[in-house]
Design a protein around this motif. Structure first.
Motif, PDB file in Angstrom:
ATOM      1  N   LYS A   1      14.344   6.853  -5.397  1.00 15.96           N
ATOM      2  CA  LYS A   1      12.913   6.630  -5.123  1.00 15.96           C
ATOM      3  C   LYS A   1      12.085   7.849  -5.542  1.00 15.96           C
ATOM      4  O   LYS A   1      11.009   7.711  -6.129  1.00 15.96           O
ATOM      5  CB  LYS A   1      12.723   6.346  -3.624  1.00 15.96           C
ATOM      6  N   GLN A   2      12.575   9.055  -5.250  1.00 16.49           N
ATOM      7  CA  GLN A   2      11.844  10.261  -5.630  1.00 16.49           C
ATOM      8  C   GLN A   2      11.700  10.371  -7.145  1.00 16.49           C
ATOM      9  O   GLN A   2      10.628  10.687  -7.661  1.00 16.49           O
ATOM     10  CB  GLN A   2      12.552  11.500  -5.089  1.00 16.49           C
ATOM     11  N   LEU A   3      12.792  10.095  -7.855  1.00 16.05           N
ATOM     12  CA  LEU A   3      12.750  10.161  -9.320  1.00 16.05           C
ATOM     13  C   LEU A   3      11.807   9.108  -9.885  1.00 16.05           C
ATOM     14  O   LEU A   3      11.056   9.359 -10.836  1.00 16.05           O
ATOM     15  CB  LEU A   3      14.160   9.971  -9.891  1.00 16.05           C
TER      16      LEU A   3
ATOM     17  N   ASP B   1       9.202   7.730  -8.363  1.00 17.63           N
ATOM     18  CA  ASP B   1       7.819   8.122  -8.072  1.00 17.63           C
ATOM     19  C   ASP B   1       7.357   9.217  -9.024  1.00 17.63           C
ATOM     20  O   ASP B   1       6.223   9.203  -9.509  1.00 17.63           O
ATOM     21  CB  ASP B   1       7.698   8.604  -6.623  1.00 17.63           C
ATOM     22  N   ARG B   2       8.246  10.170  -9.281  1.00 23.63           N
ATOM     23  CA  ARG B   2       7.888  11.275 -10.176  1.00 23.63           C
ATOM     24  C   ARG B   2       7.613  10.789 -11.593  1.00 23.63           C
ATOM     25  O   ARG B   2       6.707  11.279 -12.269  1.00 23.63           O
ATOM     26  CB  ARG B   2       9.018  12.311 -10.191  1.00 23.63           C
ATOM     27  N   GLU B   3       8.390   9.788 -12.033  1.00 22.33           N
ATOM     28  CA  GLU B   3       8.250   9.285 -13.402  1.00 22.33           C
ATOM     29  C   GLU B   3       7.335   8.077 -13.499  1.00 22.33           C
ATOM     30  O   GLU B   3       7.152   7.529 -14.586  1.00 22.33           O
ATOM     31  CB  GLU B   3       9.636   8.917 -13.948  1.00 22.33           C
ATOM     32  N   SER B   4       6.783   7.643 -12.352  1.00 26.93           N
ATOM     33  CA  SER B   4       5.874   6.474 -12.313  1.00 26.93           C
ATOM     34  C   SER B   4       6.524   5.250 -12.954  1.00 26.93           C
ATOM     35  O   SER B   4       5.938   4.585 -13.811  1.00 26.93           O
ATOM     36  CB  SER B   4       4.547   6.796 -13.018  1.00 26.93           C
ATOM     37  N   ARG B   5       7.733   4.975 -12.532  1.00 26.63           N
ATOM     38  CA  ARG B   5       8.448   3.795 -13.030  1.00 26.63           C
ATOM     39  C   ARG B   5       9.161   3.110 -11.870  1.00 26.63           C
ATOM     40  O   ARG B   5       9.389   3.723 -10.821  1.00 26.63           O
ATOM     41  CB  ARG B   5       9.428   4.167 -14.144  1.00 26.63           C
ATOM     42  N   PRO B   6       9.511   1.839 -12.000  1.00 24.28           N
ATOM     43  CA  PRO B   6      10.235   1.155 -10.918  1.00 24.28           C
ATOM     44  C   PRO B   6      11.578   1.815 -10.638  1.00 24.28           C
ATOM     45  O   PRO B   6      12.233   2.327 -11.561  1.00 24.28           O
ATOM     46  CB  PRO B   6      10.437  -0.265 -11.479  1.00 24.28           C
ATOM     47  N   ALA B   7      11.986   1.798  -9.386  1.00 25.80           N
ATOM     48  CA  ALA B   7      13.245   2.435  -9.006  1.00 25.80           C
ATOM     49  C   ALA B   7      14.433   1.841  -9.746  1.00 25.80           C
ATOM     50  O   ALA B   7      15.380   2.550 -10.114  1.00 25.80           O
ATOM     51  CB  ALA B   7      13.447   2.316  -7.493  1.00 25.80           C
ATOM     52  N   TYR B   8      14.400   0.529 -10.017  1.00 19.73           N
ATOM     53  CA  TYR B   8      15.555  -0.100 -10.668  1.00 19.73           C
ATOM     54  C   TYR B   8      15.657   0.271 -12.148  1.00 19.73           C
ATOM     55  O   TYR B   8      16.669   0.000 -12.788  1.00 19.73           O
ATOM     56  CB  TYR B   8      15.522  -1.627 -10.502  1.00 19.73           C
ATOM     57  N   HIS B   9      14.607   0.906 -12.708  1.00 21.39           N
ATOM     58  CA  HIS B   9      14.714   1.437 -14.071  1.00 21.39           C
ATOM     59  C   HIS B   9      15.499   2.747 -14.081  1.00 21.39           C
ATOM     60  O   HIS B   9      16.032   3.145 -15.119  1.00 21.39           O
ATOM     61  CB  HIS B   9      13.337   1.664 -14.678  1.00 21.39           C
ATOM     62  N   ILE B  10      15.553   3.432 -12.946  1.00 24.14           N
ATOM     63  CA  ILE B  10      16.392   4.634 -12.837  1.00 24.14           C
ATOM     64  C   ILE B  10      17.851   4.182 -12.770  1.00 24.14           C
ATOM     65  O   ILE B  10      18.638   4.448 -13.662  1.00 24.14           O
ATOM     66  CB  ILE B  10      16.024   5.473 -11.589  1.00 24.14           C
TER      67      ILE B  10
END
Length: 614
Positions: A548-550, A552-561
Motif C-alpha cells: 500500500k505504501q509503495l 501510494d508513493r507511485e500513485s498506482r493501484p496496489a495490485y499493480h505492485i
C-alpha cells in the motif's frame, strides 16, 4: 517455446503457461486468426501481450472502455513493456505524441477504441508496422451477445485493410450462436476456436432467495463484516439502489461509493479511482461498472438483484478473484426481480431469446443441485463431480413429504378465487390481522391461520418451491396472482404427493478473532505488523502495508505492485534472498529489480533474521 517462457518470466513473473495459453500463442505466431474463449482471470491478456513482445512491429488492441485501456497500459508499463492508448480524453498534443512514438516503432501495444478504428483507418494505421490485431470483449460485436455495441460491427474493416495481419478475438462469455456470429461479423479467416475451461474453482457460489430489501441490507452488512478490509462489488438493477446502499453501508462505518451511468463523468471516474486505489472497499454499481476494471484483488461480488442472463452473471462474478485466490459470490433472488426482468425481456427486440436466457438464469437460482455444474453446462462443459464450493454442495437439501403444507397453501389460493399473490397467501396461512385481509373477508376462510406453526420466511421458501415444482404458477398478466396448476390440483385432492426440500436457515455469522482480522495497516512509516502468534498472519499484514505504501508513493493501484496471489506466495515461501524472491509467482525482472530488496528486507525483519547484506 523456451524463448517464450523466458519472456513470460521476465515480463510477467510466471514460470509456466496456464492451460491453452501456449497453444494459442503458437497459433498466433503462425499468423493465423483465432477466437479465444477464456473466463475472466484465466489469462486472456497474455495470449496477445506475449506475442506482441515477441513479434516485430506493433500490436493493435481494440478495447471498449477508456478505463480498461488505462488500467491495461499502466499494468504493462509497470512490467517494463512499452504500451500506450489513444482515446478521446487525451489532448491533441498527447495524441500526436503517442502517434509519433507508434510510427517510430517505440510502442509495442497500442490500445484503441472501436469508434477510433474507422477514424484512423485511412491515414494513421496504414503507417504502422502492425504485426497482430487483438479484439478484446469480442462478444460486443454480436447481436446475440449480452453486451452488444453497434460500434463493434465496423471492425470488419480491419480484415479488409490488413488482410495479412492475424486477428485474435477474445471474450470471457459467448454461447455457440454468439461464437458463430463473432466469426462472421469480424470476417475472421478460418479461425481456430480455443475454448478454455470456464470453471473458476476459487469462486464460491451462494444464492439466497425471498429476502426483502431490509433483510438483504442486513445480510450484506454481515457478509462485509466477514470480509473485513477486502474489496468487493455490489451489483444493483436500479441506479437509486446503488446510492441507497452506499448510504446505508456508510452508517455501519463501511467505506462504500455508488457508480451508475446517471452520475457525471467526474463522479464516475472518482468512484472508480477510489475503488482501484483502495480508498473505498465497496462499490455499489449498476452493470455499467466492471468491464473497465482489471483489479485483481476483488475478493467478493454480491448481486442485489438477479441478472437477466447467465452470461451477465458469469461475467460479473468473474471480476472477483482474478488472481486465483479464494473469493466469494452471493446472489439475492426474488420473484419481484423476476417479474421486472420478464417485462424487460418482453419489451426487448429479441423477446424469445431473452426470455429463454432469463429462464435459464431462474433455473440456476432455484436449483437444488450443484450450481457450478449448471453454470459449466450452460457453456457446454460437463463435469463428473459436484464442486463442493457452492451453497447446495455445502448444505445438501433434506427432502420430506410436504403434501399437507402444499394442500394448505393451494386450498387458500382456491378459496380466494385465485385472486391473491405470494404476500397475501402467507398472511392468510399465518393468520395475520391485516386490514387489507379482513376487508376482503379472507379471515373467514377455512385455511385462515392453518400455517401458524411456520414463520413468514419458511412459508415464503416453501411457496417458492411450489412454484418451482409446478404446483402453482404466477399470472404475470393479472397483477402476479397465483394460480393452481393441473399438477397442483392432483396434490390438493390427494392423487399424488409433494416432496419439498426442508428450509435450512443460514448459519449465524461467525465473528473473526482479533488475530485474524488484525489492525488496519499504518500508512506512515515504519510498518507495524499486527500482533499475532501466527507468523503467517503477521507477515501477510506487513506485506500488505508495504504494498500500500509503495502504491501510494507511485500513485498506482496496489495490485499493480503485486497481486494478492503474489503476496500469498511470499507468505508461503518466505523468500529471504533475491534469488528466492525471483521464484515468487508474479515476480518478473523489472519488479525483482524495483521491489525485490525492500520486500525481502521486510520478510527478514518479520522472521527476525539479520538484515540483507549489500
Amino acid at each position: 517455446m523456451k524463448e517464450l517462457q523466458q519472456l513470460l518470466k521476465k515480463f510477467f513473473g510466471y514460470s509456466e503457461f496456464r492451460p491453452l495459453q501456449a497453444e494459442i500463442i503458437q497459433h498466433i505466431l503462425q499468423k493465423k486468426d483465432a477466437l479465444v474463449l477464456m473466463p475472466t482471470g484465466g489469462g486472456k491478456s497474455i495470449c496477445y501481450q506475449l506475442p506482441a513482445i515477441y513479434l516485430p512491429g506493433i500490436t493493435l488492441v481494440i478495447s471498449p472502455l477508456i478505463a480498461l485501456m488505462k488500467d491495461q497500459v499502466e499494468g504493462l508499463i509497470a512490467n517494463g513493456i512499452p504500451a500506450a492508448s489513444l482515446n478521446s480524453m487525451m489532448s491533441d498534443s498527447e495524441q500526436q505524441q503517442v502517434k509519433q512514438l507508434c510510427i517510430q516503432g517505440k510502442i509495442k501495444l497500442l490500445y484503441i477504441s472501436p469508434e477510433r478504428v474507422k477514424a484512423e483507418a485511412d491515414w494513421f494505421l496504414p503507417r504502422l508496422d502492425i504485426s497482430l490485431i487483438a479484439i478484446d470483449e469480442a462478444h460486443c460485436v454480436s447481436h446475440w451477445g449480452h453486451d452488444f455495441r453497434p460500434e463493434y460491427t465496423q471492425l470488419a474493416i480491419l480484415k479488409e485493410r490488413f488482410s495479412k495481419v492475424p486477428v485474435v478475438a477474445l471474450t470471457a462469455t459467448a454461447d455457440k450462436v454468439t461464437r458463430t456470429d463473432i466469426i462472421e461479423q469480424l470476417r475472421l479467416d478460418n479461425p481456430q476456436v480455443f475454448i478454455s475451461s470456464f470453471d473458476r474453482p476459487n469462486l464460491s457460489l451462494t444464492v439466497r432467495r425471498g429476502l426483502n430489501k431490509k433483510e438483504k441490507i442486513k445480510s450484506i452488512v454481515h457478509f462485509i463484516r466477514q470480509h473485513r478490509d477486502q474489496s468487493g462489488i455490489i451489483y444493483c438493477m436500479k441506479r437509486s439502489d446503488t446510492e441507497m446502499l452506499a448510504e446505508e453501508l456508510s452508517l455501519f462505518q463501511i467505506k462504500a461509493t455508488a457508480y451508475h451511468a446517471g452520475l457525471s463523468p467526474q463522479k464516475r471516474e472518482q468512484a472508480q479511482d477510489d475503488f482501484i486505489h483502495d480508498r473505498v472497499d465497496v462499490v455499489c454499481a449498476t452493470v455499467a461498472f466492471g468491464m473497465g476494471i482489471d483489479k485483481s484483488n476483488i475478493r467478493w461480488v454480491i448481486h442485489f438483484n438477479m441478472p437477466g442472463s447467465i452470461e451477465n452473471y458469469y461475467q460479473e462474478i468473474g471480476r472477483a478473484g482474478r488472481d486465483g485466490a479464494k473469493s466469494d459470490t452471493l446472489l439475492f433472488y426474488s420473484m419481484s426481480d423476476l417479474i421486472v426482468l420478464r417485462q424487460f425481456a418482453e419489451e426487448s427486440g429479441q423477446v424469445e431469446i431473452n426470455l429463454e436466457k432469463l429462464n435459464r438464469m431462474q433455473r440456476y437460482c432455484e436449483t437444488d443441485i450443484c450450481r457450478r455444474r449448471i453454470l459449466l453446462s450452460y457453456f457446454g462443459e460437463e463435469v463428473e463431480k459436484d464442486c463442493g464450493n457452492c451453497d447446495v454442495c455445502k448444505n445438501p437439501p433434506l427432502r420430506f413429504d410436504g403434501s399437507i403444507l402444499v394442500q394448505k397453501a393451494l386450498s387458500a389460493v382456491v378459496r380466494t378465487q385465485q385472486q391473491i399473490g405470494i404476500e397475501m397467501l402467507i398472511h392468510i396461512l399465518r393468520g395475520a390481522a391485516r386490514a387489507e385481509l379482513t376487508e376482503k373477508g379472507y379471515h373467514l376462510i377455512k385455511t385462515y391461520g392453518a400455517g401458524r406453526d411456520l414463520s413468514y420466511v419458511e412459508w415464503k421458501e416453501y411457496i417458492y418451491q411450489m412454484i418451482q415444482l409446478g404446483f402453482l404458477e404466477i399470472d404475470y398478466a393479472h397483477a402476479n396472482r397465483l394460480k393452481v396448476t393441473p399438477l397442483g390440483t392432483k396434490v390438493l385432492y390427494g392423487k399424488t404427493t409433494a416432496q419439498l426440500t426442508k428450509y435450512m436457515p443460514p448459519e449465524p455469522e461467525k465473528k473473526k478473532t482479533k488475530a485474524s482480522t488484525g489492525k488496519k495497516g499504518f500508512k506512515a512509516q515504519p510498518i507495524r505488523p499486527i500482533e499475532s502468534e501466527s507468523v503467517d498472519e503477521v507477515l501477510w499484514d506487513a506485506l500488505k502495508q508495504l504494498r500500500k505504501q509503495l502504491a501510494d508513493r507511485e500513485s498506482r493501484p496496489a495490485y499493480h505492485i503485486f497481486t494478492d496471489d503474489s503476496l500469498e506466495d511470499m507468505v508461503a515461501q518466505k523468500p529471504i534472498t533475491l534469488g528466492d524472491f525471483n521464484q515468487i509467482r508474479g515476480v518478473g525482472q523489472i519488479k525483482l529489480e524495483k521491489y525485490g530488496r525492500v520486500f525481502v528486507s521486510l520478510i527478514r525483519f518479520v522472521l527476525k533474521l539479520p538484515k540483507l547484506e549489500g
